[in-house]
Design a protein around this motif. Structure first.
Motif, short mmCIF file in Angstrom:
data_model
loop_
_atom_site.label_atom_id
_atom_site.label_comp_id
_atom_site.label_asym_id
_atom_site.label_seq_id
_atom_site.Cartn_x
_atom_site.Cartn_y
_atom_site.Cartn_z
N ALA A 322 0.82 -1.33 0.09
CA ALA A 322 -0.14 0.10 -0.10
C ALA A 322 0.75 1.14 0.04
O ALA A 322 0.35 2.27 -0.71
CB ALA A 322 -0.88 0.17 1.16
N ALA A 323 1.93 1.31 0.79
CA ALA A 323 2.92 2.46 0.61
C ALA A 323 3.43 2.63 -0.65
O ALA A 323 3.56 3.61 -1.06
CB ALA A 323 4.04 2.00 1.73
N LEU A 324 3.94 1.61 -1.25
CA LEU A 324 4.62 1.66 -2.72
C LEU A 324 3.43 2.32 -3.43
O LEU A 324 3.77 3.16 -4.31
CB LEU A 324 4.94 0.09 -3.09
CG LEU A 324 5.49 0.23 -4.41
CD1 LEU A 324 6.73 1.02 -4.74
CD2 LEU A 324 5.71 -1.13 -5.04
N ILE A 325 2.21 1.60 -3.74
CA ILE A 325 1.22 2.32 -4.45
C ILE A 325 0.93 3.68 -4.15
O ILE A 325 0.66 4.47 -5.05
CB ILE A 325 0.06 1.30 -4.42
CG1 ILE A 325 0.37 -0.11 -4.90
CG2 ILE A 325 -0.82 1.86 -5.33
CD1 ILE A 325 -1.11 -0.88 -4.55
N GLY A 326 0.86 3.97 -2.92
CA GLY A 326 0.52 5.45 -2.47
C GLY A 326 1.66 6.25 -3.07
O GLY A 326 1.45 7.32 -3.32
N PHE A 327 2.95 5.93 -2.77
CA PHE A 327 3.92 6.72 -3.29
C PHE A 327 3.86 7.01 -4.76
O PHE A 327 3.99 8.35 -5.22
CB PHE A 327 5.36 5.98 -3.13
CG PHE A 327 6.50 6.46 -3.68
CD1 PHE A 327 7.10 7.96 -3.45
CD2 PHE A 327 6.92 5.90 -4.87
CE1 PHE A 327 8.12 8.20 -4.37
CE2 PHE A 327 8.32 6.09 -5.50
CZ PHE A 327 8.63 7.55 -5.41
N ALA A 328 3.65 5.88 -5.57
CA ALA A 328 3.35 6.13 -7.29
C ALA A 328 2.30 7.05 -7.45
O ALA A 328 2.41 7.86 -8.31
CB ALA A 328 3.47 4.79 -7.64
N ASN A 329 0.96 6.79 -6.75
CA ASN A 329 -0.05 7.86 -6.95
C ASN A 329 0.33 8.91 -6.79
O ASN A 329 -0.10 10.07 -7.25
CB ASN A 329 -1.16 7.10 -6.21
CG ASN A 329 -2.42 7.82 -6.90
OD1 ASN A 329 -2.57 7.92 -7.92
ND2 ASN A 329 -3.50 7.79 -5.98
N GLY A 330 1.09 9.20 -5.55
CA GLY A 330 1.44 10.71 -5.37
C GLY A 330 2.17 11.43 -6.43
O GLY A 330 2.04 12.55 -6.49
N LEU A 331 2.98 10.78 -7.01
CA LEU A 331 3.66 11.24 -8.33
C LEU A 331 3.01 11.93 -9.45
O LEU A 331 3.17 12.62 -10.20
CB LEU A 331 4.60 10.20 -8.77
CG LEU A 331 5.85 9.88 -7.92
CD1 LEU A 331 6.49 8.93 -8.63
CD2 LEU A 331 6.64 11.09 -7.46
N SER A 332 1.32 11.31 -9.36
CA SER A 332 0.69 11.86 -10.29
C SER A 332 -0.40 12.48 -9.81
O SER A 332 -1.63 12.98 -10.37
CB SER A 332 -0.34 10.47 -10.89
OG SER A 332 -1.12 10.08 -10.07
N SER A 333 -0.28 13.49 -8.57
CA SER A 333 -1.02 14.32 -7.90
C SER A 333 -1.38 15.37 -8.87
O SER A 333 -0.80 16.14 -9.22
CB SER A 333 -0.41 14.72 -6.81
OG SER A 333 -1.23 15.47 -6.06
N GLY A 334 -2.83 15.71 -8.96
CA GLY A 334 -3.16 16.83 -9.84
C GLY A 334 -2.99 16.56 -11.31
O GLY A 334 -3.51 17.55 -12.07
#
Length: 414
Positions: A322-334
């Motif tokens: 979940a931490a890895l996916i969260g980090f990856a999704n954060g890179l596409s924020s907005g």
């Protein structure tokens, strides 16, 4: 030197400290509160749905009801923006979400739950599209990535705090109490918008001579057909991935790893915490290098993380994934909102953004339905692989077929 915003409410308005402060109270704080309210449902709805029915397909329908409502809410949103302005449309959207959530506290019925969540989705769509129109009007292209990246960070903050609140309320009281938590938080957001936001027209300060007449929605679609098609398919896969993994982790944790709702809420919050930390990095990447430099690596890494769900065996390993996916999704924020704002024409802006959000919500509604349907017919592990494939598809589509919007306000396809 701070540049003047061409499409702001007033022609001479610039991003002064006074304007930034007003933006915080009228826009970012309410957005944070709505995000927190919506995220309280992340750990609660999958487990609540499992208590109403044991059929994976029906669970998927319940989890998709809000997203499905968002799809249909895109249509009245464009009309409301043109006739009511941004502020009134935003307040109306929040008001529409409150009543069904109150009823959900008292009603424990499968089909009524689906109906009420559908109405909540309509209200959230109206609110989200009017919010998108607002930031498109008041923020210039040159800093739009960071500004919307900050909004993405607000979403992520909600995804961190909301599941903790939802999981805690459901554990300490009962599942329906989480619906009242949603109502309370959303009501505070309503007050902030009502008190601090100025009324804004979605087509503020466009050239009246070139402004389309009412009813030219079809013309807008024809003029932007190629861009809507190319970027739209990429957004469908992107939103499918984002919504899919948020359903997969609670369902996999509850049904495969046999974890309780409190533990699942903590795991989702861990992913949300990493998701939240990298929102500004996403904005900087978008404004300095281009929108695609944030999108392509993000969804590639999300696809890898989703596939790793299959290797988890306990709460600890699921938390790492979940931490890895969260980090990856954060890179596409907005990123999806930024591209939509970049592409939006000066006129018919509300109609274009409604269409853009409609396309994205189609991807969002597909995620839970695909997860539930495949898990019902086959096994949940196949759902994991399907959502991971969507992430790879999003990365490829944006890398190859979608133009870089930072180079011009409305790029033309070759």
């Amino acid at each position: 030197m701070v540049q003047s915003c061409q499409y702001c409410i007033e022609m001479d308005i610039i991003l002064t400290s006074e304007f930034r402060n007003r933006l915080i109270f009228a826009f970012y704080i309410p957005s944070a509160l709505i995000s927190i309210a919506a995220a309280t449902m992340i750990p609660v709805l999958p487990v609540y749905a499992s208590e109403l029915t044991s059929a994976y397909f029906l669970i998927g329908i319940i989890l998709a009801a809000i997203s499905l409502g968002r799809v249909f809410g895109s249509f009245p949103a464009s009309w409301m923006l043109r006739n009511m302005g941004i502020k009134r449309t935003m307040l109306t959207g929040i008001a529409i979400t409150l009543t069904p959530m109150i009823f959900l506290f008292f009603v424990r019925n499968l089909w009524l739950t689906i109906a009420f969540l559908f109405i909540v989705g309509i209200g959230l769509a109206i609110y989200s599209i009017s919010r998108h129109a607002y930031i498109t009007v008041v923020i210039p292209l040159e800093i739009r990535g960071r500004s919307i990246g900050l909004l993405g960070g607000v979403f992520r903050m909600g995804n961190f705090i909301g599941p903790l609140i939802g999981g805690w309320v459901a554990t300490q009281f009962d599942m329906p109490s989480a619906f009242l938590a949603f109502v309370t938080i959303a009501s505070i957001s309503f007050f902030f918008i009502w008190y601090f936001m100025r009324q804004v027209d979605a087509d503020a300060y466009t050239d009246e001579k070139t402004k389309p007449e009412s009813g030219s929605y079809r013309q807008m679609l024809r003029d932007n057909q190629k861009i809507i098609t190319s970027a739209g398919f990429g957004q469908i896969f992107a939103q499918l991935t984002r919504q899919g993994w948020r359903v997969l982790i609670p369902l996999y944790g509850a049904n495969v790893l046999q974890l309780d709702v409190g533990t699942i809420g903590m795991i989702v919050a861990i992913g949300g915490a990493l998701d939240m930390l990298f929102f500004y990095a996403s904005g900087i990447i978008m404004d300095r290098f281009g929108r695609k430099w944030a999108i392509v690596p993000s969804f590639t890494l999300q696809a890898v993380g989703i596939m790793l769900i299959l290797l988890t065996s306990n709460s600890f390993t699921l938390s790492l994934v979940a931490a890895l996916i969260g980090f990856a999704n954060g890179l596409s924020s907005g990123t999806m909102m930024t591209i939509g704002s970049d592409l939006a024409p000066n006129t018919m802006r509300g109609e274009f953004l409604s269409t853009w959000n409609f396309i994205g919500d189609m991807g969002g509604v597909s995620g839970p339905i695909i997860v539930g349907s495949i898990a019902q017919v086959l096994v949940i592990q196949v759902s994991v692989l399907s959502i991971a494939s969507a992430g790879l598809g999003a990365a490829l589509l944006f890398a190859i077929f979608v133009p870089e919007t930072l180079k011009g306000r409305k790029p033309k396809l070759q």
